[in-house]
Design a protein around this motif. Structure first.
Motif, PDB file in Angstrom:
ATOM      1  N   ALA A 274       0.801  -1.082  -0.041  1.00 28.62           N
ATOM      2  CA  ALA A 274       0.125  -0.079   0.193  1.00 28.62           C
ATOM      3  C   ALA A 274       0.913   1.237  -0.164  1.00 28.62           C
ATOM      4  CB  ALA A 274      -0.937   0.003   1.276  1.00 28.62           C
ATOM      5  N   ALA A 275       1.660   1.285   0.728  1.00 27.06           N
ATOM      6  CA  ALA A 275       2.787   2.500   0.917  1.00 27.06           C
ATOM      7  C   ALA A 275       3.516   2.662  -0.294  1.00 27.06           C
ATOM      8  CB  ALA A 275       3.821   2.246   2.069  1.00 27.06           C
ATOM      9  N   THR A 276       3.862   1.519  -1.136  1.00 23.96           N
ATOM     10  CA  THR A 276       4.643   1.766  -2.239  1.00 23.96           C
ATOM     11  C   THR A 276       3.850   2.398  -3.360  1.00 23.96           C
ATOM     12  OG1 THR A 276       5.977  -0.349  -2.019  1.00 23.96           O
ATOM     13  CG2 THR A 276       6.123   0.401  -3.968  1.00 23.96           C
TER      14      THR A 276
ATOM     15  N   THR B  35     -10.399  18.638  -0.005  1.00 27.60           N
ATOM     16  CA  THR B  35     -10.258  17.208  -0.726  1.00 27.60           C
ATOM     17  C   THR B  35      -9.105  16.270  -0.374  1.00 27.60           C
ATOM     18  OG1 THR B  35     -11.690  18.182  -2.439  1.00 27.60           O
ATOM     19  CG2 THR B  35     -10.502  16.130  -3.079  1.00 27.60           C
ATOM     20  N   LEU B  36      -7.959  17.172  -0.427  1.00 29.16           N
ATOM     21  CA  LEU B  36      -6.740  16.317   0.060  1.00 29.16           C
ATOM     22  C   LEU B  36      -6.853  16.100   1.241  1.00 29.16           C
ATOM     23  CD1 LEU B  36      -3.648  18.518  -1.409  1.00 29.16           C
ATOM     24  CD2 LEU B  36      -4.307  16.066  -1.660  1.00 29.16           C
ATOM     25  N   LYS B  37      -7.461  16.804   2.496  1.00 28.56           N
ATOM     26  CA  LYS B  37      -7.394  16.115   3.641  1.00 28.56           C
ATOM     27  C   LYS B  37      -8.289  14.986   3.780  1.00 28.56           C
ATOM     28  CE  LYS B  37      -8.257  20.418   5.257  1.00 28.56           C
ATOM     29  NZ  LYS B  37      -8.455  21.508   6.206  1.00 28.56           N
ATOM     30  N   ALA B  38      -9.529  14.965   3.093  1.00 26.23           N
ATOM     31  CA  ALA B  38     -10.299  13.918   3.178  1.00 26.23           C
ATOM     32  C   ALA B  38      -9.663  12.757   2.514  1.00 26.23           C
ATOM     33  CB  ALA B  38     -11.327  14.407   2.224  1.00 26.23           C
ATOM     34  N   ASN B  39      -8.790  12.858   1.394  1.00 25.71           N
ATOM     35  CA  ASN B  39      -8.185  11.734   0.797  1.00 25.71           C
ATOM     36  C   ASN B  39      -6.952  11.236   1.833  1.00 25.71           C
ATOM     37  OD1 ASN B  39      -9.390  11.718  -1.541  1.00 25.71           O
ATOM     38  ND2 ASN B  39      -7.822  13.173  -2.467  1.00 25.71           N
ATOM     39  N   TYR B  40      -6.191  12.012   2.469  1.00 24.64           N
ATOM     40  CA  TYR B  40      -5.236  11.818   3.283  1.00 24.64           C
ATOM     41  C   TYR B  40      -5.794  10.989   4.692  1.00 24.64           C
ATOM     42  CZ  TYR B  40      -1.513  14.360   0.953  1.00 24.64           C
ATOM     43  OH  TYR B  40      -0.659  14.654   0.064  1.00 24.64           O
ATOM     44  N   SER B  41      -6.990  11.479   5.201  1.00 22.14           N
ATOM     45  CA  SER B  41      -7.510  10.991   6.407  1.00 22.14           C
ATOM     46  C   SER B  41      -7.792   9.462   6.209  1.00 22.14           C
ATOM     47  CB  SER B  41      -8.908  11.664   6.758  1.00 22.14           C
ATOM     48  OG  SER B  41      -8.419  12.876   7.274  1.00 22.14           O
ATOM     49  N   ALA B  42      -8.476   9.153   4.807  1.00 21.15           N
ATOM     50  CA  ALA B  42      -8.894   7.896   4.379  1.00 21.15           C
ATOM     51  C   ALA B  42      -7.641   6.951   4.468  1.00 21.15           C
ATOM     52  CB  ALA B  42      -9.556   7.832   2.912  1.00 21.15           C
ATOM     53  N   LEU B  43      -6.617   7.406   3.836  1.00 24.21           N
ATOM     54  CA  LEU B  43      -5.322   6.710   3.656  1.00 24.21           C
ATOM     55  C   LEU B  43      -4.701   6.485   5.088  1.00 24.21           C
ATOM     56  CD1 LEU B  43      -3.709   8.515   0.676  1.00 24.21           C
ATOM     57  CD2 LEU B  43      -4.515   5.984   0.648  1.00 24.21           C
ATOM     58  N   GLN B  44      -4.896   7.368   5.829  1.00 24.22           N
ATOM     59  CA  GLN B  44      -4.054   7.144   7.244  1.00 24.22           C
ATOM     60  C   GLN B  44      -5.017   6.280   7.870  1.00 24.22           C
ATOM     61  OE1 GLN B  44      -3.385  11.118   9.489  1.00 24.22           O
ATOM     62  NE2 GLN B  44      -4.312  10.085  11.292  1.00 24.22           N
TER      63      GLN B  44
ATOM     64  N   ALA C  69      -6.505   3.641   6.766  1.00 23.95           N
ATOM     65  CA  ALA C  69      -6.242   2.572   6.148  1.00 23.95           C
ATOM     66  C   ALA C  69      -4.898   1.858   6.602  1.00 23.95           C
ATOM     67  CB  ALA C  69      -6.068   2.420   4.534  1.00 23.95           C
ATOM     68  N   PHE C  70      -3.735   2.918   6.698  1.00 22.46           N
ATOM     69  CA  PHE C  70      -2.517   2.296   7.269  1.00 22.46           C
ATOM     70  C   PHE C  70      -2.492   1.978   8.675  1.00 22.46           C
ATOM     71  CE2 PHE C  70       0.212   5.087   4.013  1.00 22.46           C
ATOM     72  CZ  PHE C  70       0.006   4.097   3.181  1.00 22.46           C
ATOM     73  N   ALA C  71      -3.384   2.807   9.237  1.00 23.59           N
ATOM     74  CA  ALA C  71      -3.412   2.747  10.911  1.00 23.59           C
ATOM     75  C   ALA C  71      -3.992   1.324  11.079  1.00 23.59           C
ATOM     76  CB  ALA C  71      -4.276   3.916  11.474  1.00 23.59           C
ATOM     77  N   ARG C  72      -5.094   0.793  10.337  1.00 25.29           N
ATOM     78  CA  ARG C  72      -5.604  -0.376  10.614  1.00 25.29           C
ATOM     79  C   ARG C  72      -4.598  -1.553  10.174  1.00 25.29           C
ATOM     80  NH1 ARG C  72      -9.575   0.833   7.780  1.00 25.29           N
ATOM     81  NH2 ARG C  72      -9.101  -0.256   5.740  1.00 25.29           N
ATOM     82  N   LEU C  73      -3.818  -1.289   9.245  1.00 26.29           N
ATOM     83  CA  LEU C  73      -2.733  -2.295   8.885  1.00 26.29           C
ATOM     84  C   LEU C  73      -1.756  -2.348   9.990  1.00 26.29           C
ATOM     85  CD1 LEU C  73      -2.607  -1.884   4.880  1.00 26.29           C
ATOM     86  CD2 LEU C  73      -3.473  -3.802   6.274  1.00 26.29           C
ATOM     87  N   ILE C  74      -1.289  -1.242  10.468  1.00 29.77           N
ATOM     88  CA  ILE C  74      -0.316  -1.336  11.450  1.00 29.77           C
ATOM     89  C   ILE C  74      -0.863  -1.766  12.786  1.00 29.77           C
ATOM     90  CG2 ILE C  74       0.862   0.343  13.205  1.00 29.77           C
ATOM     91  CD1 ILE C  74       1.130   2.112  10.825  1.00 29.77           C
ATOM     92  N   SER C  75      -2.162  -2.032  13.113  1.00 32.21           N
ATOM     93  CA  SER C  75      -2.703  -2.405  14.329  1.00 32.21           C
ATOM     94  C   SER C  75      -2.438  -3.865  14.141  1.00 32.21           C
ATOM     95  CB  SER C  75      -4.169  -1.873  14.520  1.00 32.21           C
ATOM     96  OG  SER C  75      -4.190  -0.523  14.689  1.00 32.21           O
TER      97      SER C  75
ATOM     98  N   GLN D  39      -1.988   5.422  14.767  1.00 32.46           N
ATOM     99  CA  GLN D  39      -2.299   6.769  14.285  1.00 32.46           C
ATOM    100  C   GLN D  39      -0.991   7.504  13.959  1.00 32.46           C
ATOM    101  OE1 GLN D  39      -4.987   7.837  12.719  1.00 32.46           O
ATOM    102  NE2 GLN D  39      -6.343   5.944  13.493  1.00 32.46           N
ATOM    103  N   ARG D  40      -0.176   7.647  14.949  1.00 37.90           N
ATOM    104  CA  ARG D  40       0.961   8.601  14.828  1.00 37.90           C
ATOM    105  C   ARG D  40       1.880   7.780  13.639  1.00 37.90           C
ATOM    106  NH1 ARG D  40       4.641   8.047  19.650  1.00 37.90           N
ATOM    107  NH2 ARG D  40       5.002   6.174  18.672  1.00 37.90           N
ATOM    108  N   GLU D  41       2.030   6.578  13.590  1.00 39.44           N
ATOM    109  CA  GLU D  41       2.976   5.840  12.911  1.00 39.44           C
ATOM    110  C   GLU D  41       2.281   5.786  11.304  1.00 39.44           C
ATOM    111  OE1 GLU D  41       5.776   4.826  13.402  1.00 39.44           O
ATOM    112  OE2 GLU D  41       5.750   4.610  15.604  1.00 39.44           O
ATOM    113  N   ALA D  42       0.844   5.610  11.194  1.00 35.01           N
ATOM    114  CA  ALA D  42       0.371   6.008   9.996  1.00 35.01           C
ATOM    115  C   ALA D  42       0.530   7.539   9.312  1.00 35.01           C
ATOM    116  CB  ALA D  42      -1.418   5.731  10.133  1.00 35.01           C
ATOM    117  N   ARG D  43       0.301   8.478  10.197  1.00 33.84           N
ATOM    118  CA  ARG D  43       0.631   9.886   9.735  1.00 33.84           C
ATOM    119  C   ARG D  43       2.162   9.838   9.330  1.00 33.84           C
ATOM    120  NH1 ARG D  43      -2.425  11.181  14.426  1.00 33.84           N
ATOM    121  NH2 ARG D  43      -0.539  11.469  15.920  1.00 33.84           N
ATOM    122  N   THR D  44       3.181   9.157  10.157  1.00 36.05           N
ATOM    123  CA  THR D  44       4.596   9.323   9.643  1.00 36.05           C
ATOM    124  C   THR D  44       4.875   8.507   8.203  1.00 36.05           C
ATOM    125  OG1 THR D  44       5.134   9.174  12.036  1.00 36.05           O
ATOM    126  CG2 THR D  44       6.829   8.530  10.347  1.00 36.05           C
ATOM    127  N   LEU D  45       4.086   7.374   8.150  1.00 39.39           N
ATOM    128  CA  LEU D  45       4.412   6.714   6.899  1.00 39.39           C
ATOM    129  C   LEU D  45       3.814   7.486   5.746  1.00 39.39           C
ATOM    130  CD1 LEU D  45       5.059   4.226   5.472  1.00 39.39           C
ATOM    131  CD2 LEU D  45       3.139   3.057   5.905  1.00 39.39           C
TER     132      LEU D  45
END
Length: 206
Positions: A91-93, A125-134, A136-142, A157-163
């Motif tokens: 996903a990150a790639t 629009t960008l913030k909404a996109n980034y929030s959805a991605l964050q 998704a990342f947070a869920r996978l990290i958990s 959440q912090r690690e998702a924001r960083t990624l």
């Protein structure tokens, strides 16, 4: 009988035209007249789909975000048995747009990011996109953290924001030639590997 117009398809064609022009000239070079010519529709057709240029740009940005999200989903669906860590890496790639075939998309995405600094509608629009991605990342990290007893308990959440910030930064560094795609991939993989290789911390006692 009057010809039926597929308005959803026309809006997508216009969004694709916006992206092609933005890749060639930057967003400042995108005009309604040129978009109409590129999409092979009339100026009136563009104006019937979008009341203003900003409304058109917001739709085009959402179109890019949907396209990237669909690729991420397709990548995950193709390998349903993969581990959470592998899924996070895929996903990150995809999000960082490092592959050669996504270079034009990366240029357009960063053009929108720059324009969003002075456009509240694009920023929303960008913030909404980034929030959805964050999320998704947070869920996978958990999911990975729960099954990795050797890892430090993470703040997903912090690690998702960083990624997410790292992925965007790597996109910019590759586009300007500071990093090669291979070097950017190394940075990304090293960061992801570091999430699960940290020593376990003992809980604090009072």
């Amino acid at each position: 009988m009057p010809k039926q117009v597929d308005h959803a398809d026309r809006r997508r064609r216009i969004a694709e035209a916006v992206c092609r022009l933005a890749d060639e000239r930057g967003l400042e070079g995108v005009t309604l007249r040129d978009v109409a010519a590129c999409a092979q529709v009339s100026m009136g057709a563009v104006q019937r789909c979008f009341r203003t240029k900003e409304e058109m740009l917001v739709f085009a940005l959402g179109h890019i975000g949907e396209r990237i999200s669909e690729r991420v989903q397709a990548r995950l669906v193709r390998c349903p048995a993969q581990s959470g860590a592998t899924a996070l890496g895929h996903a990150a790639t995809e999000i960082s747009l490092l592959q050669e075939e996504h270079r034009a998309e990366a240029r357009v995405w960063l053009a929108f990011v720059a324009q969003a600094a002075v456009s509240e509608a694009l920023a929303r629009t960008l913030k909404a996109n980034y929030s959805a991605l964050q999320e998704a990342f947070a869920r996978l990290i958990s999911e990975v953290g729960e099954g990795a007893d050797h890892a430090v308990p993470l703040d997903p959440q912090r690690e998702a924001r960083t990624l997410l910030a790292l992925a965007d930064g790597l996109t910019a560094h590759v586009l300007i030639g500071h990093l090669t795609p291979g070097e950017a991939q190394d940075v990304l993989h090293a960061h992801l590997g570091g999430l699960w290789e940290r020593p376990v911390r003992s809980p604090r006692t009072t």
